[in-house]
Scaffold this motif. Sequence first.
Motif, PDB file in Angstrom:
ATOM      1  N   LEU A 159       0.824  -1.204   0.000  1.00 44.22           N
ATOM      2  CA  LEU A 159       0.000   0.000   0.000  1.00 44.22           C
ATOM      3  C   LEU A 159       0.861   1.258   0.000  1.00 44.22           C
ATOM      4  CD1 LEU A 159      -3.120  -0.322   2.382  1.00 44.22           C
ATOM      5  CD2 LEU A 159      -3.090   0.316  -0.036  1.00 44.22           C
ATOM      6  N   ARG A 160       1.912   1.247   0.821  1.00 38.95           N
ATOM      7  CA  ARG A 160       2.781   2.415   0.913  1.00 38.95           C
ATOM      8  C   ARG A 160       3.457   2.718  -0.418  1.00 38.95           C
ATOM      9  NH1 ARG A 160       3.093   3.874   6.175  1.00 38.95           N
ATOM     10  NH2 ARG A 160       2.527   2.245   7.674  1.00 38.95           N
ATOM     11  N   ARG A 161       3.721   1.668  -1.179  1.00 41.45           N
ATOM     12  CA  ARG A 161       4.387   1.864  -2.470  1.00 41.45           C
ATOM     13  C   ARG A 161       3.395   2.017  -3.625  1.00 41.45           C
ATOM     14  NH1 ARG A 161       7.711  -2.561  -0.499  1.00 41.45           N
ATOM     15  NH2 ARG A 161       6.730  -3.950  -2.025  1.00 41.45           N
ATOM     16  N   GLY A 162       2.110   1.981  -3.319  1.00 39.70           N
ATOM     17  CA  GLY A 162       1.107   2.110  -4.366  1.00 39.70           C
ATOM     18  C   GLY A 162       1.042   0.905  -5.279  1.00 39.70           C
ATOM     19  N   THR A 182      -6.070   0.222   8.255  1.00 44.17           N
ATOM     20  CA  THR A 182      -5.431   1.185   7.358  1.00 44.17           C
ATOM     21  C   THR A 182      -5.312   2.552   8.026  1.00 44.17           C
ATOM     22  OG1 THR A 182      -7.573   1.604   6.280  1.00 44.17           O
ATOM     23  CG2 THR A 182      -6.099   0.005   5.234  1.00 44.17           C
ATOM     24  N   LEU A 187      -2.557   4.820   6.508  1.00 40.79           N
ATOM     25  CA  LEU A 187      -2.693   4.504   5.088  1.00 40.79           C
ATOM     26  C   LEU A 187      -4.117   4.695   4.577  1.00 40.79           C
ATOM     27  CD1 LEU A 187      -0.485   1.272   5.093  1.00 40.79           C
ATOM     28  CD2 LEU A 187       0.065   3.450   3.980  1.00 40.79           C
ATOM     29  N   GLN A 190      -4.299   6.068   0.987  1.00 39.24           N
ATOM     30  CA  GLN A 190      -3.941   5.060  -0.020  1.00 39.24           C
ATOM     31  C   GLN A 190      -5.078   4.044  -0.191  1.00 39.24           C
ATOM     32  OE1 GLN A 190      -2.046   6.303   2.360  1.00 39.24           O
ATOM     33  NE2 GLN A 190       0.137   6.254   1.863  1.00 39.24           N
ATOM     34  N   LYS A 193      -8.013   5.209  -2.317  1.00 34.47           N
ATOM     35  CA  LYS A 193      -7.788   5.289  -3.761  1.00 34.47           C
ATOM     36  C   LYS A 193      -7.902   3.917  -4.441  1.00 34.47           C
ATOM     37  CE  LYS A 193      -4.712   9.272  -3.324  1.00 34.47           C
ATOM     38  NZ  LYS A 193      -3.312   9.759  -3.453  1.00 34.47           N
ATOM     39  N   LEU A 194      -7.842   2.845  -3.640  1.00 28.61           N
ATOM     40  CA  LEU A 194      -7.990   1.508  -4.208  1.00 28.61           C
ATOM     41  C   LEU A 194      -9.417   1.303  -4.694  1.00 28.61           C
ATOM     42  CD1 LEU A 194      -6.284  -0.814  -1.553  1.00 28.61           C
ATOM     43  CD2 LEU A 194      -5.242   0.265  -3.547  1.00 28.61           C
ATOM     44  N   TRP A 211     -14.070   7.131  -0.133  1.00 33.28           N
ATOM     45  CA  TRP A 211     -13.289   6.020  -0.681  1.00 33.28           C
ATOM     46  C   TRP A 211     -13.953   5.519  -1.962  1.00 33.28           C
ATOM     47  CZ3 TRP A 211     -10.991   1.970   3.189  1.00 33.28           C
ATOM     48  CH2 TRP A 211     -10.166   2.624   4.123  1.00 33.28           C
TER      49      TRP A 211
END
Length: 235
Positions: A159-162, A182, A187, A190, A193-194, A211
């Motif tokens: 998640l941190r790295r997308g 999260t 997070l 992030q 955005k999923l 979200w």
Amino acid sequence: MRIAVTRPEEDAGPLKARLEALDHEVVMAPLMTITPRASVHIPDLPWQVIAVTSANGIRALPPGHGLTSIRTLTVGPQSLKAATAAGFRAEAQGGDVNGLSAFIRAELTPAAGPILYLSGAETSGDLEGQLGAAGFACHRAVLYDAVPAAGLGPVDALLRRGEIDAVLLYSPRSARIWRQLTEAAGLSAQAGKLRNFCLSTNVASVLPEHWTRLVAESPDEQAMLALLAQKGRSL
């Protein structure tokens, strides 16, 4: 797509295989661990039917329960598969707790005998209450606990790295745990955005409104996969 599968390990295997067959990459991220309870007592009564809303309700039964000859109603294909594999005379009705309740109230009568409801400690609906309000004698046997995960596991770094495209959420409780974990990890942005694929509107309602929430047409895995296929094409 790279998809986080949040179901307990006991339930996730067939789903993982189906997703991989569709050329998705799966990251296992169970949000709950199923822990059967010890010394569960199930009364010896003339049960009219057994109601099951999760495959774990079958798996957590104590040895020697002697219930397989009783007509058993499940909510969908996964719980049906677990019940038939364990030797029950099972059929799937309703699709979810509310649908199963509606089927029982329409097709069965309180006078025919009590109903045994196999469940976990926390449920996504009140089957016992709905049936009781309709005059049925419903005994709920709590067979297991679904213990929340303490963290996000491998999903945290991805998640941190997308590097996650979507997450599959099958119950309001799993959605609640997903949101809490999260947020605790910093997070939330992030995760929002999923593509948060939700089995029902009840699941989606737990997540923040801003979200990205996508809801299956009906509360079953086939509808979830159809939604995934439809929305995945636009990635």
